[in-house]
Structure formats: C-alpha cells, structure tokens
Scaffold this active site. Structure first.
Site, short mmCIF file in Angstrom:
data_model
loop_
_atom_site.label_atom_id
_atom_site.label_comp_id
_atom_site.label_asym_id
_atom_site.label_seq_id
_atom_site.Cartn_x
_atom_site.Cartn_y
_atom_site.Cartn_z
N TYR A 129 0.82 -1.21 0.00
CA TYR A 129 0.00 0.00 0.00
C TYR A 129 0.86 1.27 0.00
CZ TYR A 129 -4.16 2.86 0.98
OH TYR A 129 -5.16 3.78 0.91
N GLU A 152 2.02 6.34 -7.14
CA GLU A 152 0.95 7.22 -7.61
C GLU A 152 1.34 8.68 -7.45
OE1 GLU A 152 -2.70 6.14 -5.65
OE2 GLU A 152 -2.33 4.02 -5.97
#
Length: 242
Positions: free
Chosen positions: A161, A168
């Site tokens: 994660y 991102e």
C-alpha cells in the site's frame, strides 16, 4: 489510492447461482488480467535487454492491459450499487475512481506521466495487490479459502500500500511538473463558457487529499487484518479441538 477492502468479500444476501457465476467470472478475469500486467513488468525489466527498452517504453508495452483491466474495475461500483455485493457504493466509487484518475487523468493525460519513475512502482504494487484481492474474492465465492491466501491478502498490503501510494504520487508529481509549464487540459478566460479550469491546480488538490486519506485507509486495513486473521485463527483452533 485504494485500500481495496470492499467489493465482494461478502454479500448482503446469499446470491443465486447466476450471480455467483458472474462474480466468479469477473474476479477470475481480473486475476488473469493483472497476472498479465505483472508478467509484462517482469518481462520488461528482467527478461528483456536494454535494446528492447530503448525501443519501447513501459507504458507503450503495458498500456492496453492497464487501461482494460483497471477501467474494468468500474464494474465494482455497479455491483455495489445494485446490491450484488455488500459494499458501500460511495466508498467503492472513490476507491475505483481514484485509481482511474492516476491512469486516465495523469499517465494518459501527460507525456511526462508515461515516463514517470512512479509508473513501474505503482503498477507493481497494483498488480500484486489485485492478483491477491481478486483471487481471494473468487475463492471466497467457491467457499474454498486456504489460510495462506487469507494471510497474504491481509498482510502484503503493509508494504504494497505505501509502495503503491508512492508510485501514484510520483506520477502526479511528474504530471504537475509538465502541467506547470504547459496549459494542457486547462481553460483560461476569456472563453465561450466564461469559466476557468486549471489542470495543474487539480493535480495538486488530489495530491493534498492523500495526506488525510492515506493514514485513514491504511489504519482501516490494519483493523480489517486484525479482525479477519483473529477470526480465522479462532476458526482453526475450534477445528483442532473438535
């Protein structure tokens, strides 16, 4: 950004055979799709030589599979909205659309997004996460759930994660650098709509949203991990004592 904690982990009602078949097929196809993307990453960086990478970029090599299988996740919003799965449609929409924003609104929208060092990082984290997530859902529909799958599903996120979010944000950073010196996707006055829109500002707004949302989603996954793994341990203990 998505914690991937919703979708088809459970259903509000016991689904019929047709619904189960549909959900299983959807998840199985997604496992195959993200496995293909993971293979493409491995092939691009480990199996092919520098001559191959000099001729084609990572995005050129993976874009079709990424666009198809990432955008196919919009089906999960429909599933939640129609009650086929026990998921909050609003949360599901946020999770799906945030990832689509990276693909469509960042990588596809800017030349720099296609060569961002965040792209391979994000794709790797997404691919491994989605293979485990969709595999977990597919096996759950079949009522076949090896403990190792449950453990990996609720453990690998601890590393994946943050890695995915880092990738991102790097994609966003490369895109905003390009948008800062270009008016791409922006509207400036005067125009016939009498409105203004700054793509550069939008990218920064989305990046700033990561600050409050990432800790919440990350901690939520830890809470889910504790709940699921503790419950699974209790189940295994009960089976041993029978």
């Amino acid at each position: 950004m998505t914690a991937n904690s919703t979708s088809v982990e459970s259903t509000s009602k016991q689904p019929g055979a047709m619904v189960k078949g549909y959900l299983f097929l959807y998840n199985a196809v997604q496992v195959a799709g993200w496995s293909l993307i993971l293979f493409q990453l491995i092939n691009f960086y480990l199996l092919q030589g520098p001559e191959f990478r000099a001729q084609v970029s990572l995005w050129d090599y993976t874009y079709l599979a990424v666009i198809v299988f990432q955008n196919a996740a919009i089906v999960e919003i429909v599933n939640a909205a129609f009650g086929l799965v026990k998921s909050n449609p609003v949360i599901t929409a946020f999770q799906v659309l945030s990832r689509m924003m990276v693909v469509i609104g960042v990588v596809m929208a800017t030349p720099s997004g296609k060569v961002s060092p965040g792209l391979p990082i994000a794709l790797f984290a997404w691919a491994v996460t989605e293979i485990l997530r969709y595999g977990y859902y597919a096996l759950n529909i079949l009522n076949v759930m090896p403990y190792i799958v449950v453990f990996l599903r609720y453990t690998t996120f601890i590393a994946l994660y943050p890695i995915g979010v880092t990738g991102e944000l790097l994609c966003f950073w490369w895109a905003q650098s390009y948008a800062k010196s270009n008016t791409i996707w922006s509207w400036q006055l005067p125009n016939k709509w009498n409105a203004t829109f700054s793509y550069f500002t939008l990218l920064w707004i989305v990046m700033l949203f990561y600050i409050p949302l990432f800790p919440q989603m990350y901690l939520h996954m830890f809470a889910q991990r504790k709940k699921v793994l503790n419950g699974n341990n209790k189940f295994r203990t009960m089976k041993k004592t029978e």
